[in-house]
Motif scaffolding. Structure first.
Motif, PDB file in Angstrom:
ATOM      1  N   SER A   1       0.810   4.981   4.571  1.00 54.73           N
ATOM      2  CA  SER A   1       1.861   4.611   5.022  1.00 54.73           C
ATOM      3  C   SER A   1       1.933   5.052   5.976  1.00 54.73           C
ATOM      4  CB  SER A   1       3.738   5.315   4.161  1.00 54.73           C
ATOM      5  OG  SER A   1       3.419   6.826   3.905  1.00 54.73           O
TER       6      SER A   1
ATOM      7  N   GLN B   1       1.161  -7.662   5.369  1.00 57.77           N
ATOM      8  CA  GLN B   1       2.318  -7.588   4.895  1.00 57.77           C
ATOM      9  C   GLN B   1       2.415  -9.017   3.861  1.00 57.77           C
ATOM     10  OE1 GLN B   1       6.064  -7.217   6.192  1.00 57.77           O
ATOM     11  NE2 GLN B   1       5.886  -7.493   7.936  1.00 57.77           N
TER      12      GLN B   1
ATOM     13  N   GLY C   1       1.039  -5.507   0.944  1.00 59.09           N
ATOM     14  CA  GLY C   1       1.539  -4.355   2.228  1.00 59.09           C
ATOM     15  C   GLY C   1       3.478  -5.064   2.359  1.00 59.09           C
TER      16      GLY C   1
ATOM     17  N   HIS D   1       5.071   1.491   8.073  1.00 63.01           N
ATOM     18  CA  HIS D   1       4.588   0.381   7.180  1.00 63.01           C
ATOM     19  C   HIS D   1       3.390   1.191   5.834  1.00 63.01           C
ATOM     20  CE1 HIS D   1       1.041  -2.402   7.220  1.00 63.01           C
ATOM     21  NE2 HIS D   1       1.752  -2.878   6.624  1.00 63.01           N
TER      22      HIS D   1
ATOM     23  N   THR E   1       0.941   0.393   2.358  1.00 61.73           N
ATOM     24  CA  THR E   1       0.026  -0.525   2.139  1.00 61.73           C
ATOM     25  C   THR E   1      -0.153   0.218   0.882  1.00 61.73           C
ATOM     26  OG1 THR E   1      -1.012  -1.461   4.291  1.00 61.73           O
ATOM     27  CG2 THR E   1      -2.483  -1.335   2.359  1.00 61.73           C
TER      28      THR E   1
END
Length: 336
Positions: A267, A278, A290, A297, A299
């Motif tokens: 993160s 994403q 993602g 953000h 993943t």
């Protein structure tokens, strides 16, 4: 593939033992120990759906000091030396290549009898007989998932030494997603220091050194994200926070494990990149997912089924609490 010790009460193990093959479970623990404590050297072929590598491996355990050297025989020349928690990689300067070169000890964690008892909640073990591999008589077992949230394994080990000589990662429909196999192997009583020294000129290659962290219980610091739900058996086993390369934010790494398989959650906080991954992606057995949670953000990456990776990503939410190590309610596997 990854890996942290977890324990299970003896009473819980007694309820499960009847559903597993005790001899296969014992053999699994013995194989894991032999992969770390034995001397062996030989040639390995590693194959995925889109990758084929041939490597020479030398593994020595001398008075408890474990050292492993991996040398590629195909593709770009690379060498990796693993000693203790230190990993030294020699890589081509002009090409970006992966650092990951799997070996028997690196494919699954140290599986003590206690760890085998713990993972038997989520996997069953069965003996599959004997076969000849790399000129050696071997005994094989399967590790089969009890639900849809994890992959399985088929492992063959040398009958005399218990060192694993062939490992298959098994996906849906009994599909072999990855295979690691010795084509030749020997077990010398001693291995000289010279066999563990690189043949590459360090001046001609880039040297990358990294330390491997030992998994530990998470929760010393409070993460920015927490899990509303986790697949059955998965727990946070490691937490690491580092600054981003530009110094504008931080990246938190959480390692989740069910005792056998491992999934990483990254993160990026307070500095979400303009271009970010994403959605879902898959390369062979590796699945990634993602998404953006608030200003973070996230993943999720691991050798696990896509629904496992997505479930973890979709159930992360902002909060000041610790990751929930035991989620409730648990998702249920589909009816069979």
């Amino acid at each position: 593939m990854l890996r942290a010790p977890l324990t299970l009460a003896v009473a819980g193990w007694s309820l499960i033992a009847a559903a597993a093959d005790p001899s296969a479970a014992d053999w699994l623990a013995k194989m894991s120990e032999a992969a770390r404590s034995s001397n062996y050297q030989g040639v390995i072929v590693y194959q995925t759906q889109d990758r084929l590598e041939t490597m020479r491996v030398v593994h020595r355990n001398k008075n408890g000091d474990e050292v492993e050297r991996v040398q590629t025989l195909t593709g770009a020349p690379r060498e990796i030396l693993k000693q203790g928690n230190q990993v030294i990689c020699l890589l081509p300067k002009d090409r970006k290549v992966t650092l990951e070169l799997p070996t028997p000890k690196g494919l699954f964690p140290g599986l003590t009898p206690e760890r085998v008892a713990q993972i038997s909640q989520y996997y069953s073990f069965n003996d599959v007989g004997s076969a000849r591999i790399a000129g050696r008589q071997c005994r094989g077992i399967t590790i089969s998932p009890r639900d849809q949230f994890r992959y399985g394994y088929e492992i063959w080990a040398d009958a005399a030494t218990a060192v694993p000589v062939k490992v298959n990662l098994i996906g849906r429909g009994n599909n072999v997603m990855e295979q690691l196999m010795f084509t030749e192997i020997e077990f010398p009583s001693s291995i000289p220091d010279s066999a563990l020294q690189t043949e590459l000129d360090p001046k001609q290659y880039q040297r990358v050194t990294r330390m491997v962290q030992e998994p530990q219980a998470a929760g010393v610091d409070v993460p920015d994200l927490q899990f509303a739900n986790l697949p059955p058996g998965y727990r946070v086993t490691m937490r690491d926070v580092r600054p981003t390369s530009d110094g504008q934010g931080t990246v938190e790494h959480l390692l989740l494990s069910d005792g056998l398989s491992a999934i990483s959650v990254f993160s990026a906080r307070r500095h979400v990149p303009a271009r970010m991954f994403q959605g879902a992606s898959q390369i062979g057995a590796l699945n990634a997912y993602g998404r953006v949670v608030g200003s973070v953000h996230v993943t999720v990456v691991g050798e696990a089924p896509s629904e496992t990776v997505r479930l973890i990503g979709d159930n992360m939410q902002p909060g000041n609490g610790l990751p929930q190590l035991q989620a409730s309610p648990q998702p249920q596997p589909p009816s069979r």
